[in-house]
Design an enzyme around this catalytic site. Structure first.
Site, PDB file in Angstrom:
ATOM      1  N   PRO A 133      45.548  35.857  45.259  1.00  0.00           N
ATOM      2  CG  PRO A 133      47.371  36.766  46.389  1.00  0.00           C
ATOM      3  CD  PRO A 133      45.977  36.265  46.610  1.00  0.00           C
ATOM      4  CD  GLU A 389      31.067  40.931  38.805  1.00  0.00           C
ATOM      5  OE1 GLU A 389      32.256  41.251  38.512  1.00  0.00           O
ATOM      6  OE2 GLU A 389      30.373  41.585  39.573  1.00  0.00           O
TER       7      GLU A 389
END
Ligand SMILES: Cc1cc2nc3c(=O)[nH]c(=O)nc-3n(C[C@H](O)[C@H](O)[C@H](O)COP(=O)(O)OP(=O)(O)OC[C@H]3O[C@@H](n4cnc5c(N)ncnc54)[C@H](O)[C@@H]3O)c2cc1C
Length: 409
Positions: A133, A389
């Protein structure tokens, strides 16, 4: 006739056959059904079942484990075709592919035999989890921690994992999660204290019990696009996993997870680049068709030069993105250094995806804003590629840093 240099897009007979098969699969099974699954945000189970039958979950897994044993270059071609259909479909195979790469490159023989045959058939699927988070780009700051616990009775040595992971693609339906956690809180630099565990769970279960107790999957995150495939948090609350679930085994793998994951991410970048090419290609196809059908000021809009310029720019971006992607894949397959090239391919192709989708959207005029037209879905899907990514900013950082390393004076 042979050319002086082999074009990067040149395909072997095997690659041509596979690409044609996947292209047809996208035309017949993915594109006609994507609207429904996207609209309902529903997992495309029938499409996934057919992908299992086609062997698409084992494309890069060696034949001795039941896969096709193909290289990254061919895999990238397949991902382009799947993403031309719908990028959520490539999302379902992507983390699985990264997981199988991690096992093939770093796993012990026991780990390979345990997972790869069932991964090759798609019987079990893999997720990979770095983000939390409070962090995504800054992987070295991972807080989720694993601590060795004293073995009790006849149980083997175990680690207990506590913490929360974020944005896990295939988080619910996967059976194994390659999860990067902190095992050495005092490590300096921080990335030297991270380990990759192969964490098992029940697929499709939110609150695991029994051997997998303490591994919980909250409801999936609601998203702008990239629907159908779930993105979830993973909450580890006293989850225990054997020491031999460390990727590569405890001796070789403890505190080596960062380097393992960065290696896999290089592959993941080629994979996202291929997705960018696929979505850009589809946006171009839609624009070519629509611009010849739609009329304005007495002629098809394709006959207006401003529209032709857009088509020209889009087609040029698609070609350039494909060349960069294929080049990065071929270098990696050849065992050559490809960190800069994978970063460039990911950066360029994901931005090309966004550019082509937006141009195609403009060409569609008001209809592009309607859910009746496919470009509307592409418009919501394309931005993901700028983030996953490694964001475009992070790609530039990687490319810049590596360039200076290669050209140090
Ligand atoms: C749909 C979806 C699926 C995903 N699936 C997965 C998954 O399966 N597994 C997984 O581990 N993660 C997954 N991710 C997470 C993804 O990898 C991260 O969102 C991404 O790495 C960015 O991290 P962040 O969101 O924390 O942004 P941050 O790192 O907080 O970055 C915020 C902004 O700051 C910029 N920034 C950060 N650092 C710098 C810097 N040093 N210099 C300049 N700019 C900087 C970034 O480029 C970005 O613009 C997924 C994300 C999404 C949206």
């Amino acid at each position: 006739m042979a050319t002086a240099t082999t074009p990067y897009t040149e395909k072997t007979d095997e690659q041509k056959a596979i690409c044609e098969m996947v292209h047809q699969f996208a035309d017949e099974q993915i594109i006609p059904n994507a609207e429904h699954y996207d609209h309902e945000d529903e997992f495309p189970e029938p499409i996934v079942e057919q992908m299992k039958e086609l062997g698409l979950f084992g494309v890069t897994i060696p034949e001795e484990y039941g896969g096709m044993g193909l290289d990254l270059t061919t895999y990238a071609m397949i991902v382009e075709e799947l993403s031309r259909g719908w990028i959520s479909i490539s999302g379902i195979v992507n983390t699985h592919f990264i997981g199988s790469y991690l096992l093939m490159k770093f796993g012990t023989d026991e780990q390979k035999h345990k997972y790869l045959p069932r991964m090759a058939t798609g019987e079990i699927r893999a997720a990979f989890s770095l983000s939390e988070p409070e962090l995504g780009s800054d992987v070295a700051a991972i807080k989720t921690a694993a601590k060795k616990v004293d073995s009790t009775g006849d149980r083997p040595a175990e680690y207990e994992i506590n913490g929360t992971k974020m944005w896990v693609t295939n988080g619910l339906r996967s059976s194994v999660v390659f999860v990067l956690v902190r095992t050495d809180p005092g490590a300096e630099p921080k990335h030297r204290g991270l380990t990759c565990f192969i964490a098992e769970k029940e697929p499709g279960v939110a609150q695991n019990t029994g051997d997998y107790q303490g591994f919980n999957v909250p409801p999936q995150i609601k998203k702008l696009g990239y629907k159908g495939v779930e993105s979830t948090e993973l909450v580890f609350d006293g989850y225990r996993t054997p020491a031999d679930s460390i990727l590569g085994g405890e001796e070789a793998g403890l505190n080596r997870g960062f380097a393992q994951m960065m290696d896999a991410l290089e592959l993941g970048r080629v994979n996202v680049a291929a997705r960018g090419v696929g979505i850009a290609q589809r946006a171009l196809e839609l624009a070519l068709k629509y611009s010849q059908e739609r009329r304005a000021f007495g002629k098809p809009i394709a006959e207006h030069q401003a529209i032709q310029f857009k088509l020209a720019d889009m087609a040029t971006q698609v070609e350039a993105a494909r060349l960069l992607t294929q080049r990065a894949a071929r270098l990696k397959d050849a065992g050559e250094r490809s960190d800069i090239e994978a970063g460039m391919a990911k950066l360029f192709a994901s931005e090309a995806g966004r550019f082509c989708v937006e141009e195609s959207f403009r060409i569609h005029g008001g209809y592009g804003y309607s859910k009746e037209y496919e470009i509307e879905r592409l418009y919501r899907d394309a931005p993901l590629l700028l983030i996953g990514e490694g964001t475009s900013e992070i790609q530039r950082m990687v490319i810049g840093r590596k360039l200076l390393q290669r050209h140090k004076i």
